[in-house]
Design an enzyme around this catalytic site. Structure first.
Site, PDB file in Angstrom:
ATOM      1  N   GLU A  87       2.312  -3.721   4.544  1.00  0.00           N
ATOM      2  CA  GLU A  87       1.455  -4.811   5.014  1.00  0.00           C
ATOM      3  C   GLU A  87       1.796  -5.191   6.462  1.00  0.00           C
ATOM      4  O   GLU A  87       0.914  -5.317   7.311  1.00  0.00           O
ATOM      5  CB  GLU A  87       1.606  -6.024   4.092  1.00  0.00           C
ATOM      6  N   CYS A 135       3.125 -14.802   0.749  1.00  0.00           N
ATOM      7  CA  CYS A 135       1.705 -14.482   0.551  1.00  0.00           C
ATOM      8  C   CYS A 135       0.767 -15.212   1.507  1.00  0.00           C
ATOM      9  O   CYS A 135      -0.115 -14.595   2.102  1.00  0.00           O
ATOM     10  CB  CYS A 135       1.274 -14.842  -0.868  1.00  0.00           C
ATOM     11  N   LYS A 160       1.287 -14.467   5.326  1.00  0.00           N
ATOM     12  CA  LYS A 160       0.955 -13.038   5.470  1.00  0.00           C
ATOM     13  C   LYS A 160      -0.557 -12.845   5.434  1.00  0.00           C
ATOM     14  O   LYS A 160      -1.131 -12.154   6.268  1.00  0.00           O
ATOM     15  CB  LYS A 160       1.661 -12.263   4.348  1.00  0.00           C
ATOM     16  N   CYS A 216       5.984 -17.982  -1.501  1.00  0.00           N
ATOM     17  CA  CYS A 216       4.545 -17.689  -1.432  1.00  0.00           C
ATOM     18  C   CYS A 216       3.861 -18.495  -0.343  1.00  0.00           C
ATOM     19  O   CYS A 216       3.171 -17.956   0.507  1.00  0.00           O
ATOM     20  CB  CYS A 216       3.890 -17.955  -2.790  1.00  0.00           C
ATOM     21  N   GLU A 220     -20.500   0.211  -5.887  1.00  0.00           N
ATOM     22  CA  GLU A 220     -21.380   0.722  -6.948  1.00  0.00           C
ATOM     23  C   GLU A 220     -20.832   2.057  -7.487  1.00  0.00           C
ATOM     24  O   GLU A 220     -21.107   2.453  -8.615  1.00  0.00           O
ATOM     25  CB  GLU A 220     -22.821   0.876  -6.465  1.00  0.00           C
ATOM     26  N   HIS A 251     -26.973  -2.074  -5.440  1.00  0.00           N
ATOM     27  CA  HIS A 251     -27.243  -1.146  -4.358  1.00  0.00           C
ATOM     28  C   HIS A 251     -27.802  -1.864  -3.133  1.00  0.00           C
ATOM     29  O   HIS A 251     -28.604  -2.777  -3.292  1.00  0.00           O
ATOM     30  CB  HIS A 251     -28.262  -0.100  -4.834  1.00  0.00           C
TER      31      HIS A 251
HETATM   32  P1  NDP Z   1       9.470  -3.270  -2.667  1.00  0.00           P
HETATM   33  O1  NDP Z   1      10.403  -3.211  -3.789  1.00  0.00           O
HETATM   34  O2  NDP Z   1       8.010  -3.230  -2.902  1.00  0.00           O
HETATM   35  O3  NDP Z   1       9.810  -2.128  -1.618  1.00  0.00           O
HETATM   36  C1  NDP Z   1      11.095  -1.986  -1.104  1.00  0.00           C
HETATM   37  C2  NDP Z   1      11.100  -0.789  -0.194  1.00  0.00           C
HETATM   38  O4  NDP Z   1      12.348  -0.701   0.475  1.00  0.00           O
HETATM   39  C3  NDP Z   1      10.916   0.518  -0.954  1.00  0.00           C
HETATM   40  O5  NDP Z   1      10.131   1.355  -0.168  1.00  0.00           O
HETATM   41  C4  NDP Z   1      12.335   1.026  -1.073  1.00  0.00           C
HETATM   42  O6  NDP Z   1      12.443   2.416  -1.127  1.00  0.00           O
HETATM   43  C5  NDP Z   1      12.937   0.551   0.226  1.00  0.00           C
HETATM   44  N1  NDP Z   1      14.377   0.387   0.123  1.00  0.00           N
HETATM   45  C6  NDP Z   1      15.060  -0.272  -0.838  1.00  0.00           C
HETATM   46  N2  NDP Z   1      16.388  -0.212  -0.602  1.00  0.00           N
HETATM   47  C7  NDP Z   1      16.542   0.488   0.532  1.00  0.00           C
HETATM   48  C8  NDP Z   1      17.665   0.897   1.275  1.00  0.00           C
HETATM   49  N3  NDP Z   1      18.904   0.594   0.883  1.00  0.00           N
HETATM   50  N4  NDP Z   1      17.466   1.624   2.387  1.00  0.00           N
HETATM   51  C9  NDP Z   1      16.214   1.936   2.788  1.00  0.00           C
HETATM   52  N5  NDP Z   1      15.109   1.583   2.117  1.00  0.00           N
HETATM   53  C10 NDP Z   1      15.267   0.869   1.003  1.00  0.00           C
HETATM   54  O7  NDP Z   1       9.905  -4.579  -1.881  1.00  0.00           O
HETATM   55  P2  NDP Z   1       9.206  -5.452  -0.753  1.00  0.00           P
HETATM   56  O8  NDP Z   1      10.346  -5.990   0.024  1.00  0.00           O
HETATM   57  O9  NDP Z   1       8.138  -4.706  -0.051  1.00  0.00           O
HETATM   58  O10 NDP Z   1       8.538  -6.597  -1.612  1.00  0.00           O
HETATM   59  C11 NDP Z   1       9.282  -7.309  -2.585  1.00  0.00           C
HETATM   60  C12 NDP Z   1       8.411  -7.683  -3.737  1.00  0.00           C
HETATM   61  O11 NDP Z   1       7.595  -8.780  -3.359  1.00  0.00           O
HETATM   62  C13 NDP Z   1       7.430  -6.613  -4.197  1.00  0.00           C
HETATM   63  O12 NDP Z   1       7.983  -5.707  -5.078  1.00  0.00           O
HETATM   64  C14 NDP Z   1       6.359  -7.433  -4.827  1.00  0.00           C
HETATM   65  O13 NDP Z   1       6.738  -7.703  -6.155  1.00  0.00           O
HETATM   66  C15 NDP Z   1       6.343  -8.696  -4.003  1.00  0.00           C
HETATM   67  N6  NDP Z   1       5.274  -8.668  -3.002  1.00  0.00           N
HETATM   68  C16 NDP Z   1       3.969  -8.604  -3.394  1.00  0.00           C
HETATM   69  C17 NDP Z   1       2.947  -8.580  -2.467  1.00  0.00           C
HETATM   70  C18 NDP Z   1       1.531  -8.506  -2.908  1.00  0.00           C
HETATM   71  O14 NDP Z   1       1.256  -8.737  -4.076  1.00  0.00           O
HETATM   72  N7  NDP Z   1       0.610  -8.163  -2.017  1.00  0.00           N
HETATM   73  C19 NDP Z   1       3.216  -8.644  -1.031  1.00  0.00           C
HETATM   74  C20 NDP Z   1       4.615  -8.695  -0.731  1.00  0.00           C
HETATM   75  C21 NDP Z   1       5.580  -8.702  -1.683  1.00  0.00           C
HETATM   76  P3  NDP Z   1      12.316   3.242  -2.513  1.00  0.00           P
HETATM   77  O15 NDP Z   1      10.879   3.271  -2.851  1.00  0.00           O
HETATM   78  O16 NDP Z   1      12.864   4.579  -2.145  1.00  0.00           O
HETATM   79  O17 NDP Z   1      13.158   2.513  -3.498  1.00  0.00           O
END
Ligand code: NDP
Length: 451
Positions: free
Chosen positions: A181, A47, A50, A42, A439, A434
């Site tokens: 993001e 976080c 980022k 984080c 709102e 407002h």
């Molecule tokens: P996510 O699980 O959110 O997304 C992973 C993405 O990668 C999905 O779109 C998934 O596709 C794709 N993917 C997974 N495996 C493959 C593959 N083998 N080939 C191609 N694409 C693939 O993970 P992130 O890495 O974005 O983030 C990890 C976690 O960190 C989040 O789930 C969240 O919990 C946390 N996080 C929270 C944030 C916030 O609160 N703002 C910011 C950043 C991270 P598909 O959908 O098809 O499975």
């Protein structure tokens, strides 16, 4: 039996530090080992950096808007190296605060790797061994990159914060939080940004209508988003990274960033030796009190792969201390966890999606998508979205989805009302502020649809 410590925490991220500090404040003899930097994902490579990049990148559109509003400002170039220097100074400062707070509470910190050697024992990288009545594993997770030829050429979120200069052309792979993001951040920094996502629509698991809205906004901002597209192979060619996509498309980028999920950090930790059960994704399996199958070993945060968000890990760390050191068994409620995707604009949500809710019970959906005053004044074609999902029988708000500037801030406020069990009529009785765009959340009188 006497132990060297009452608690040994492995991992100095959000969950581990909170648990270690609270346990030490409660009088326990605590040690914590961290192999990289205090603060964890984080603070050091998630976080916090980022969000600072989101702030930095947000000035691009602010400047364009300022011009349209009459300001005599000229759009300059974003100076990444100077921002990077400041960013890392800030991360150093925050890391120091984490270390100081933990030390001040009386915990001993070992800045090296620790592994389990048994249900009550750990070994540090320098060979020292310690015993502890309880061990808390809070080692988090790490980026996962699927097997693809040329994999060694790609970056993950870990490398992005360390890059020396901004790429001219970047490809982001994935459709989740991190991918969306980073696409927005790079795009706002002036990087030619392309995003490939393998599925039909980005942000799987979120509300469908909201996903569509975010995708439109992302494209409208100039991100070249391709859904149904994955990478077949990558090669270093002509000073760039040549990429062949599954749809046959070929293109060259200066950086390819994989944001394809994260995996729990459990490898080589001695968990098998200690008899700790792992799940299908190599996550540590725990009960609702974060206890593993070994009674002296607990685990919190991303290493357990439950809800992988910092505030949840912090709650789990605090609940662990209540349960184990304060004789107050405490569970973390995970049913209504608000979160925000820091795209630009942001997407904040809490509770159910329309799809989840309508599968369960009769619902009313209230949805307003419109150009807010600030945008329409300058003919900026970006619409915000406010959406409520209401249970027809109980009238309670089951879910709320907001896509708007600062939606992360807005959803935090709405989350309190929803956690308290607010009904649609409670929202209706609330007088609007407002003129604001939010709102609208108390002004939607007629359901957009029922299901
Ligand atoms: P996510 O699980 O959110 O997304 C992973 C993405 O990668 C999905 O779109 C998934 O596709 C794709 N993917 C997974 N495996 C493959 C593959 N083998 N080939 C191609 N694409 C693939 O993970 P992130 O890495 O974005 O983030 C990890 C976690 O960190 C989040 O789930 C969240 O919990 C946390 N996080 C929270 C944030 C916030 O609160 N703002 C910011 C950043 C991270 P598909 O959908 O098809 O499975």
């Amino acid at each position: 039996m006497s132990f060297d410590y009452d608690l040994f925490v492995i991992g100095g991220g959000s969950g581990g530090v909170r648990a270690g500090r609270l346990a030490a404040e409660a009088g326990a003899r605590v040690a914590l080992a961290e192999e990289y930097r205090m603060g964890g994902t984080c603070v050091i490579r998630g976080c916090v950096p980022k969000k600072l990049m989101v702030f930095a990148s947000g000035y691009a559109s602010a400047m364009r808007e300022a011009q349209a509003y009459g300001w005599d400002v000229r759009m300059g170039r974003f100076d990444w190296p100077s921002f990077r220097k400041r960013l890392h100074a800030e991360l150093d400062r925050l890391e120091g605060i984490y270390r100081t707070n933990l030390g001040r509470a009386g915990a001993e910190i070992f800045e090296q790797r620790a592994v389990l050697t048994g249900p009550n024992s750990v070994q540090l990288a320098d060979g020292r061994t310690f015993t502890a009545r309880y061990i808390l594993v809070a080692t988090g997770g790490q980026p996962y990159v699927p097997e693809v030829p040329g994999k060694e050429l790609v970056w993950t979120s870990n490398e992005v914060f360390l890059m020396e200069e901004l790429p001219k052309r970047a490809l982001i792979v994935g459709g989740g939080y991190i991918a969306c993001e980073f696409s927005c951040i790079f795009n706002c920094f002036g990087v030619e940004t392309t995003q490939y996502y393998r599925g039909a629509q980005i942000l799987r698991g979120f509300d469908d209508e909201s996903r569509g809205h975010v995708a439109e906004l992302i494209k409208g901002r100039g991100i070249d988003l391709h859904v149904g597209t994955d990478i077949e192979r990558l090669e270093r060619r002509d000073g760039g990274i040549w990429v062949k996509a599954t749809d046959g498309r070929e293109a060259t980028f200066d950086a390819v960033i994989y944001a394809t999920g994260r995996k729990p950090n459990t490898e080589g930790l001695g968990l098998e030796k200690a008899g700790v059960e792992l799940g299908r994704w190599k996550e540590i399996v725990v009960d609702e009190y974060s206890r593993t199958n070994v009674p002296s070993i607990y685990a919190v945060g991303d290493v357990t792969n439950r809800v992988n968000l910092t505030p949840v890990a912090i709650r789990e760390g605090a609940a662990f201390v209540e349960t184990v050191f304060k004789d107050n068994p405490t569970k973390v409620e995970r049913d209504l966890v608000p979160s925000a995707v820091f795209t630009q604009p942001e997407y904040g949500s809490i509770g159910m999606t329309e799809e989840e809710a309508r599968d369960e019970r009769p619902i009313e959906v209230y949805c307003a998508a419109f150009r807010p005053m600030q945008n329409s004044f300058i003919d900026k074609d970006e619409r915000v979205l406010f959406k409520l999902i209401v249970c027809t029988e109980t009238r309670r708000i089951l879910g709320c989805h907001i896509i708007a500037p600062n939606a992360g801030e807005l959803i935090q406020m709405v989350a309190v009302a929803i956690r308290m069990g607010a009904t649609k009529e409670d929202f209706d009785r609330t007088i609007a502020v407002h003129p604001t765009m939010s709102e609208e959340i108390v002004l939607m009188k007629t359901p957009t649809r029922t299901a």
